[in-house]
Design an enzyme around this catalytic site. Structure first.
Site, PDB file in Angstrom:
ATOM      1  N   CYS A  62       0.859  -1.187   0.000  1.00 29.68           N
ATOM      2  CA  CYS A  62       0.000   0.000   0.000  1.00 29.68           C
ATOM      3  C   CYS A  62       0.899   1.242   0.000  1.00 29.68           C
ATOM      4  O   CYS A  62       2.025   1.206   0.497  1.00 29.68           O
ATOM      5  CB  CYS A  62      -0.872  -0.041   1.252  1.00 29.68           C
ATOM      6  SG  CYS A  62      -1.754   1.466   1.629  1.00 29.68           S
ATOM      7  N   SER A  64       0.784   3.645   1.846  1.00 26.56           N
ATOM      8  CA  SER A  64       1.124   4.046   3.222  1.00 26.56           C
ATOM      9  C   SER A  64       2.463   3.439   3.653  1.00 26.56           C
ATOM     10  O   SER A  64       3.208   4.042   4.429  1.00 26.56           O
ATOM     11  CB  SER A  64       0.020   3.641   4.201  1.00 26.56           C
ATOM     12  OG  SER A  64      -1.200   4.221   3.817  1.00 26.56           O
ATOM     13  N   HIS A  67       4.889   5.737   2.341  1.00 24.41           N
ATOM     14  CA  HIS A  67       4.956   6.986   3.110  1.00 24.41           C
ATOM     15  C   HIS A  67       5.940   6.846   4.283  1.00 24.41           C
ATOM     16  O   HIS A  67       6.563   7.813   4.703  1.00 24.41           O
ATOM     17  CB  HIS A  67       3.580   7.383   3.649  1.00 24.41           C
ATOM     18  CG  HIS A  67       2.609   7.850   2.597  1.00 24.41           C
ATOM     19  ND1 HIS A  67       2.992   8.540   1.475  1.00 24.41           N
ATOM     20  CD2 HIS A  67       1.263   7.747   2.516  1.00 24.41           C
ATOM     21  CE1 HIS A  67       1.924   8.827   0.736  1.00 24.41           C
ATOM     22  NE2 HIS A  67       0.865   8.353   1.341  1.00 24.41           N
ATOM     23  N   HIS A  83       0.926  -4.129   5.862  1.00 27.76           N
ATOM     24  CA  HIS A  83      -0.245  -4.176   6.740  1.00 27.76           C
ATOM     25  C   HIS A  83      -1.483  -4.663   5.994  1.00 27.76           C
ATOM     26  O   HIS A  83      -2.600  -4.502   6.461  1.00 27.76           O
ATOM     27  CB  HIS A  83      -0.497  -2.771   7.320  1.00 27.76           C
ATOM     28  CG  HIS A  83      -0.718  -1.739   6.269  1.00 27.76           C
ATOM     29  ND1 HIS A  83       0.303  -1.191   5.534  1.00 27.76           N
ATOM     30  CD2 HIS A  83      -1.855  -1.178   5.794  1.00 27.76           C
ATOM     31  CE1 HIS A  83      -0.172  -0.331   4.663  1.00 27.76           C
ATOM     32  NE2 HIS A  83      -1.487  -0.320   4.784  1.00 27.76           N
ATOM     33  N   CYS A 190      -6.559  -3.640   3.675  1.00 28.15           N
ATOM     34  CA  CYS A 190      -6.426  -2.180   3.695  1.00 28.15           C
ATOM     35  C   CYS A 190      -7.114  -1.523   2.500  1.00 28.15           C
ATOM     36  O   CYS A 190      -8.171  -0.941   2.626  1.00 28.15           O
ATOM     37  CB  CYS A 190      -4.964  -1.733   3.749  1.00 28.15           C
ATOM     38  SG  CYS A 190      -4.860   0.067   3.835  1.00 28.15           S
TER      39      CYS A 190
HETATM   40  N1  NAD Z   1      -7.021   4.103   6.018  1.00 31.96           N
HETATM   41  C1  NAD Z   1      -6.414   5.046   5.348  1.00 31.96           C
HETATM   42  O1  NAD Z   1      -6.533   6.201   5.684  1.00 31.96           O
HETATM   43  C2  NAD Z   1      -5.605   4.694   4.140  1.00 31.96           C
HETATM   44  C3  NAD Z   1      -5.547   3.374   3.731  1.00 31.96           C
HETATM   45  C4  NAD Z   1      -4.843   3.060   2.587  1.00 31.96           C
HETATM   46  C5  NAD Z   1      -4.205   4.047   1.874  1.00 31.96           C
HETATM   47  N2  NAD Z   1      -4.270   5.321   2.295  1.00 31.96           N
HETATM   48  C6  NAD Z   1      -3.630   6.399   1.512  1.00 31.96           C
HETATM   49  O2  NAD Z   1      -4.352   6.501   0.288  1.00 31.96           O
HETATM   50  C7  NAD Z   1      -3.461   6.964  -0.724  1.00 31.96           C
HETATM   51  C8  NAD Z   1      -3.560   6.063  -1.952  1.00 31.96           C
HETATM   52  O3  NAD Z   1      -3.036   4.774  -1.654  1.00 31.96           O
HETATM   53  P1  NAD Z   1      -2.814   3.689  -2.829  1.00 31.96           P
HETATM   54  O4  NAD Z   1      -2.197   2.490  -2.193  1.00 31.96           O
HETATM   55  O5  NAD Z   1      -4.056   3.553  -3.628  1.00 31.96           O
HETATM   56  O6  NAD Z   1      -1.707   4.474  -3.683  1.00 31.96           O
HETATM   57  P2  NAD Z   1      -1.176   4.183  -5.163  1.00 31.96           P
HETATM   58  O7  NAD Z   1       0.203   4.669  -5.208  1.00 31.96           O
HETATM   59  O8  NAD Z   1      -1.474   2.764  -5.545  1.00 31.96           O
HETATM   60  O9  NAD Z   1      -2.112   5.099  -6.090  1.00 31.96           O
HETATM   61  C9  NAD Z   1      -1.975   6.505  -6.172  1.00 31.96           C
HETATM   62  C10 NAD Z   1      -2.472   6.941  -7.543  1.00 31.96           C
HETATM   63  O10 NAD Z   1      -2.421   8.383  -7.599  1.00 31.96           O
HETATM   64  C11 NAD Z   1      -1.919   8.755  -8.872  1.00 31.96           C
HETATM   65  N3  NAD Z   1      -1.328  10.118  -8.757  1.00 31.96           N
HETATM   66  C12 NAD Z   1      -0.130  10.472  -8.230  1.00 31.96           C
HETATM   67  N4  NAD Z   1       0.029  11.818  -8.289  1.00 31.96           N
HETATM   68  C13 NAD Z   1      -1.092  12.307  -8.865  1.00 31.96           C
HETATM   69  C14 NAD Z   1      -1.538  13.614  -9.201  1.00 31.96           C
HETATM   70  N5  NAD Z   1      -0.787  14.685  -8.937  1.00 31.96           N
HETATM   71  N6  NAD Z   1      -2.760  13.765  -9.780  1.00 31.96           N
HETATM   72  C15 NAD Z   1      -3.544  12.675 -10.049  1.00 31.96           C
HETATM   73  N7  NAD Z   1      -3.177  11.408  -9.748  1.00 31.96           N
HETATM   74  C16 NAD Z   1      -1.968  11.225  -9.168  1.00 31.96           C
HETATM   75  C17 NAD Z   1      -0.886   7.694  -9.220  1.00 31.96           C
HETATM   76  O11 NAD Z   1      -0.644   7.664 -10.616  1.00 31.96           O
HETATM   77  C18 NAD Z   1      -1.590   6.428  -8.705  1.00 31.96           C
HETATM   78  O12 NAD Z   1      -2.410   5.840  -9.694  1.00 31.96           O
HETATM   79  C19 NAD Z   1      -2.057   6.986  -0.091  1.00 31.96           C
HETATM   80  O13 NAD Z   1      -1.748   8.297   0.338  1.00 31.96           O
HETATM   81  C20 NAD Z   1      -2.208   6.075   1.096  1.00 31.96           C
HETATM   82  O14 NAD Z   1      -1.291   6.390   2.138  1.00 31.96           O
HETATM   83  C21 NAD Z   1      -4.965   5.670   3.409  1.00 31.96           C
HETATM   84 ZN    ZN Z   2      -2.750   0.719   3.606  1.00 23.05          ZN
END
Ligand code: NAD
Ligand code: ZN
Ligand code: ZN
Length: 332
Positions: A62, A64, A67, A83, A190
């Protein structure tokens, strides 16, 4: 987000000679931020009272986790990240009644103690026993179950799944169907739950509405699925990677746009696409401060069109940036 299937069979998981003993196995250790993972042999201690040792069968990656590596999400190092997984219970500590060896499980990065104010509330489930905010990376007794080269390795988000074996508290597992395919159901740990739940439970998307989803990774695609399940009539995917569009459309996006194809700000593009009405729901699923502010601005613009609460949302967006002078923030 993508999935790593570890080459293990659940049938061979019940190695009774390991019960109560330290297991030596491979894990991806992050020794310090901004450095690549290092595949190490680690020692995984047996579960203590109320704990469960799990053989990980598949784990997702993920954003995160990334991050943490980038330093945006501060946790103690060295650490075993991950996770979002599925596994099989190898052994349990004293007093564990919920699961037994051989049960297939998904580790939970938000425990469910069932007793704290969050767990008993009908409005949320962010168990106060989570290790997400001021993360300590330790089990309840202040130690970890991982060691490597004589050092304690921290646990991550009550789970740690980039390892062949992990130990979690029994409130951090959910028992699942024995035939569920680990490489698919691990995403429920997640990304899927976060995105799908954001659409259905947090935003409560209404039938016939228009939604914008910024970011079409694992979580964003799950938001798309949630919006579709809620009956949204228009779901606009926004991503700078066009390679994500086919999958997004397969899962329910009605159209996809790349902000880099436009010279004008993306919120103006969305306004035009919706005939000046704006979208009903806007989801930021990237994890960038500028796009989060942009989504708030997007909401503010719509609210200003429809009523007066947009000013309050815009004020919040301005406060967040401290320097936002107009409703426009350009995407990177
Ligand atoms: N419970 C929670 O709060 C929780 C759980 C999971 C993930 N997250 C967060 O959610 C976010 C997404 O996670 P993910 O695993 O899907 O990430 P990911 O990296 O798989 O997907 C991110 C997407 O955003 C796109 N992107 C990047 N910069 C961009 C921009 N400027 N404009 C438009 N699109 C853009 C990328 O091309 C990619 O497709 C992360 O920040 C992660 O930390 C939060
Ligand atoms: Zn996650
Ligand atoms: Zn709780």
């Amino acid at each position: 987000m993508f999935t790593v299937l570890l080459h293990m069979s659940p049938d061979s998981s019940l190695a009774y000679h390991l019960l109560g003993k330290v297991i030596k196995c491979k894990a991806a250790v992050a020794w310090e931020p901004k450095k690549p993972f290092s595949i190490e042999e680690v020692e995984v201690a047996p579960p203590k009272a109320q704990e469960v040792r799990i053989k990980i069968l598949a784990t997702g990656i993920c954003r995160s986790d990334d991050h943490v590596i980038s330093g945006a999400f501060a946790v103690p190092f060295p650490v075993i990240l991950g996770h979002e997984a599925a596994g099989v219970v190898e052994s349990v500590g004293e007093g564990v009644t919920y699961v037994k060896p051989g049960d297939k499980v998904i580790p939970l990065f938000v425990p469910q103690c069932g007793e704290c104010s969050s767990c008993v509330s009908s409005k949320g489930n962010l168990c106060t026993k989570n290790d997400l905010g001021a993360a300590c990376g330790l089990m309840n007794d202040g130690t970890t179950r991982f060691t490597c080269k004589g050092k304690q390795i921290h646990q991550f988000a009550s789970t740690s799944t980039f390892t062949e074996y992990t130990v979690v508290h029994e409130t951090s597992v959910a028992k699942i169907d024995a035939v569920a395919p680990p490489e698919k159901v691990c995403l429920i740990g997640c990304g899927f739950s976060t995105g799908y739940g954001a659409a259905l439970n947090s935003a409560k998307v209404e039938r016939g509405s228009t939604c914008a989803v910024f970011g079409l990774g694992g979580v964003g695609l799950s938001v798309v699925m949630g919006c579709k399940a809620a009956g949204a009539s228009r779901i606009i995917g926004v991503d700078i990677n066009k390679g994500k569009f086919a999958k997004a459309k397969e899962l329910g996006a009605t159209e996809c746009i790349n902000p880099q194809d436009f010279t004008k700000p993306i919120e103006d593009v969305l306004m035009e696409l919706t005939g000046g009405n704006g979208v009903d729901y806007s989801f930021e699923v990237i994890g960038r401060t500028d796009t989060m502010i942009l989504v708030l601005c997007d909401i503010a613009m719509v609210q200003q069109v429809r009523d007066t609460t947009g000013d309050a949302v815009l004020a919040l967006a301005k406060e967040l940036t401290g320097k936002l002078s107009s409703k426009t923030t350009q995407l990177a």
